[in-house]
Design an enzyme around this catalytic site. Structure first.
Site, PDB file in Angstrom:
ATOM      1  CB  ALA A   1      -0.942  -0.011   1.202  1.00 55.14           C
TER       2      ALA A   1
ATOM      3  CG  HIS B   1       4.115  -1.319   9.736  1.00 56.60           C
ATOM      4  ND1 HIS B   1       5.166  -0.637   9.177  1.00 56.60           N
ATOM      5  CD2 HIS B   1       3.500  -1.973   8.715  1.00 56.60           C
ATOM      6  CE1 HIS B   1       5.192  -0.870   7.876  1.00 56.60           C
ATOM      7  NE2 HIS B   1       4.191  -1.677   7.574  1.00 56.60           N
TER       8      HIS B   1
END
Length: 154
Positions: free
Chosen positions: A55, A87
Site C-alpha cells: 500500500a 506500523h
C-alpha cells in the site's frame, strides 16, 4: 447550475493501482473494480492495471499515472490489516495523505479504495461478502468523478 457526474463509462480511460500485499483480498477488490467498470461501459482495453508491492507504494504510481494525461481517473486498491505494532497506523496515514495529495496535484480523480481494517474477517467482508465489494464501489466513484470533472470543464 448543478454539476453531477453520470455513471456512464463509455470513452473513459481508467488506471487501477493495486497492491500485491494481502493479494487474497486485493485480488477480489480488483475483480470487483474491473467488473463494475465494464458493466458501466468502460471498454476493457481502456482499463490498465499497475501492481505495486504494498500500500505504501500506491501514491507514487498513482501520481505517475495521473500525471501522464492518459487517464480520466485512477483507482487505488489495497488492504492494510492491523497487526500487533504501530506500523498499521503509519502506513494508513501516509497512504491516505499520499492519495489525497495526488488528487490535489494532478486534478485527476484518484479514488481511495484501500481497506484499512482491524482484522482479516473485516477485510474479507469488504472484498465481496457481507459488506459488498469496496473495489466495485471505488469504480463507481471513479466513473462519477471523471464525468463530473468533464462537465465542470465544459
Amino acid at each position: 447550475m448543478n454539476f453531477e457526474g453520470k455513471l456512464i463509462g463509455k470513452d473513459l480511460k481508467v488506471a487501477i493501482v493495486v497492491s500485491r500485499f494481502n493479494d487474497f483480498i486485493t485480488g477480489r477488490l480488483l475483480e470487483g473494480a474491473k467488473d463494475t467498470l465494464i458493466r458501466h461501459d468502460v471498454n476493457e482495453d481502456n482499463i490498465d492495471v499497475a501492481f505495486v508491492p504494498g500500500a505504501f507504494e500506491i501514491p507514487l504510481v498513482a501520481k505517475k499515472l495521473a500525471s501522464s494525461g492518459n487517464y480520466d481517473a485512477v483507482i487505488t486498491l489495497g488492504c492494510v490489516i492491523r497487526g500487533a505494532t504501530s506500523h498499521y497506523d503509519y502506513v494508513c496515514n501516509e497512504v491516505a495523505k499520499g492519495v489525497s495529495k495526488v488528487n490535489d496535484q494532478t486534478n485527476v480523480p484518484v479514488i481511495f479504495g484501500i481497506l484499512t481494517t482491524e482484522s482479516i474477517e473485516q477485510a474479507v467482508e469488504r472484498a465481496g461478502t457481507k459488506a459488498g465489494n469496496k473495489g466495485a464501489e471505488a469504480a463507481v466513484s471513479a466513473i462519477e468523478m471523471a464525468n463530473l470533472l468533464k462537465s465542470i470543464k465544459a
